[in-house]
Every structure is written in structure tokens, then in C-alpha cells.
Design an enzyme around this catalytic site. Structure first.
Site, PDB file in Angstrom:
ATOM      1  CG  ASP A 120      -8.959  38.228 -12.269  1.00 29.50           C
ATOM      2  OD1 ASP A 120      -9.174  39.418 -12.004  1.00 29.50           O
ATOM      3  OD2 ASP A 120      -9.788  37.507 -12.866  1.00 29.50           O
TER       4      ASP A 120
ATOM      5  CE  LYS B 278     -11.535  40.212 -13.798  1.00 25.15           C
ATOM      6  NZ  LYS B 278     -11.993  38.834 -13.809  1.00 25.15           N
TER       7      LYS B 278
ATOM      8  CB  CYS C 289     -10.013  36.646 -16.328  1.00 25.86           C
ATOM      9  SG  CYS C 289     -11.295  35.858 -15.341  1.00 25.86           S
TER      10      CYS C 289
HETATM   11  C1  C5J Z   1      -9.666  33.931 -14.352  1.00 27.33           C
HETATM   12  C2  C5J Z   1     -10.859  31.884 -14.012  1.00 27.33           C
HETATM   13  N1  C5J Z   1      -9.198  34.971 -13.673  1.00 27.33           N
HETATM   14  N2  C5J Z   1      -9.979  31.164 -14.720  1.00 27.33           N
HETATM   15  N3  C5J Z   1     -10.654  33.205 -13.767  1.00 27.33           N
HETATM   16  O1  C5J Z   1      -9.197  33.618 -15.437  1.00 27.33           O
HETATM   17  O2  C5J Z   1     -11.834  31.366 -13.548  1.00 27.33           O
END
Ligand code: C5J
Length: 222
Positions: free
Chosen positions: A26, A131, A164
Site C-alpha cells: 500500500d 485488495k 496492513c
Molecule cells: C494500511 C490503513 N494500508 N492504515 N491501511 O495500513 O488503513
């Protein structure tokens, strides 16, 4: 390539790079740049910048060694049919998932904010997995890709450490993958959660995996 030994905690780990994938979790504009999902939640996005350079260096090393590289993006279909109302309605953000922000609709696939940051943009042939959840295995074909490529070990990088990255490491650990997390290639809006998140992975003899840093991985790769 032969087995390499990477200095790590709670103990060094031997891996075959040919059976190891780098997963970049991400590293999206929505989490790292102004006006995105992360900032709408009230977070200081500048805290994530520290992970970018180490990720860049690690990616360059992994590419030199022909390792499997997979990038993930958290986000939802434009019609938001895959976005649980419990996720969309949660909290008091300045803009919700699906609302229009300066980088387009927040956390929606195809919008500028959903894209990966230019510094870590995938090269041709690198898989990008969309995702809908926090974990990279949930509702994706990640496991199929890993199985088809004979992958046994994952080097998990990205943001955020305790959300994540952690969810993915836990999912992977339960599926039998050995997870190695380079702490400098991960970041959180909450530095204390980052620190504790890494400690949780390597505690109890490595209950979820191993923790190292990008320099130690690159040194082992040679
Ligand atoms: C991730 C989030 N990518 N913090 N998402 O950690 O909402």
C-alpha cells in the site's frame, strides 16, 4: 542462487532468494500524500516518508537479483459494492471512502490517490494486487501467485506497520510463509505503534516472523 543468511531478530534467517518475494504494501498516494485517505483520518502523513528511500533501495537490490516483486493497493470498486458499510461509516474523517478529494475519490480504484507513489512505481512484469481489506491475502489472488512461483518466504514492506503490514504478516504466517520485515521499509502514523508492531513480530522466538532492515538484506544479497 544459493541460500543466503540475513542478520535478523530474534535470530538470523537463511533464505533462498529464488523462493522469496518482496511484498510492498500500500505505498499509495492515498496514504502518503496530502488530501488522501490517511490525512482525512487526521494523521500526520509526513511520518510515512522515512520508509520511501529504504524501500527504493531494497526494490533496486531485489530487481538486480531477479526476485519476485509484488505491490499491493488498498481500495474499492468505483461502485463500492466491495466496501463494507462498517468500514465506510467508521469514525469522523474529514472525507469518507468514496468522497471526492484533491486526488479524486478517496480509496477508489482507478483514482489518482489510489495509485502507487511515483518513487516506488512498479516496473513491467511486477504484479500489482488490489485488495479491499487490510490483509493482502483477503479476497485476492496473492496466495495463488505465490504458490505458482514456489515462494516460501516473504519480505514484507510498506505502510502502515501495525495495520496492513501486520495483518498481511499474520495472514502469511498462518499460511506457512516465513515473513521477514525490514523495519526501516515500514512506517506508521504512530511511531510507538511502529516500534511495538515490530517487537510483536519478533517476540516469543519470532511468533509472527523475523525483523531486520534493508541494509542487512542488501548486504546478504551481495
Ligand atoms: C494500511 C490503513 N494500508 N492504515 N491501511 O495500513 O488503513
Amino acid at each position: 542462487m544459493a541460500l543466503i543468511c540475513i542478520s535478523a531478530e530474534p535470530q538470523d534467517i537463511e533464505i533462498d532468494p529464488a523462493q522469496t518475494a518482496i511484498i510492498m504494501i500500500d505505498m499509495q498516494r492515498d496514504f502518503l500524500q496530502p488530501g488522501g485517505f490517511g490525512e482525512t483520518l487526521g494523521n500526520d502523513i509526513s511520518l510515512l516518508a522515512a520508509a520511501v528511500e529504504p524501500c527504493k533501495n531494497l526494490l533496486a537490490g531485489a530487481r538486480r537479483h531477479g526476485m519476485l516483486i509484488i505491490h499491493t493497493r488498498e481500495g474499492h470498486r468505483p461502485d463500492m459494492l466491495d466496501a463494507p458499510p462498517a468500514k465506510v461509516e467508521r469514525g469522523q474523517p474529514s472525507a469518507r471512502i468514496g468522497d471526492v478529494g484533491p486526488m479524486g475519490r478517496i480509496l477508489i480504484r482507478g483514482e489518482p490517490g489510489h495509485d502507487l507513489i511515483p518513487e516506488l512505481y512498479p516496473q513491467a512484469g511486477e504484479a500489482v494486487i488490489d485488495k479491499p481489506g487490510k490483509g493482502a491475502f483477503y479476497a485476492t489472488d496473492l496466495q495463488t501467485i505465490l504458490q505458482n512461483r514456489g515462494i516460501a518466504n516473504l519480505i514484507v514492506c510498506g505502510v502502515t506497520t501495525e495495520v496492513c503490514v501486520h495483518t498481511t504478516v499474520r495472514e502469511a504466517n498462518d499460511r506457512g510463509y516465513r515473513c521477514l520485515v525490514p523495519g526501516d521499509c515500514c512506517a506508521s502514523y504512530f511511531p510507538e505503534f511502529h516500534d511495538v508492531g515490530l517487537r510483536m513480530i519478533k517476540a516469543q522466538g519470532g511468533i509472527f516472523g523475523w525483523v531486520t532492515d534493508s541494509d542487512r538484506i542488501l548486504a546478504a544479497l551481495g
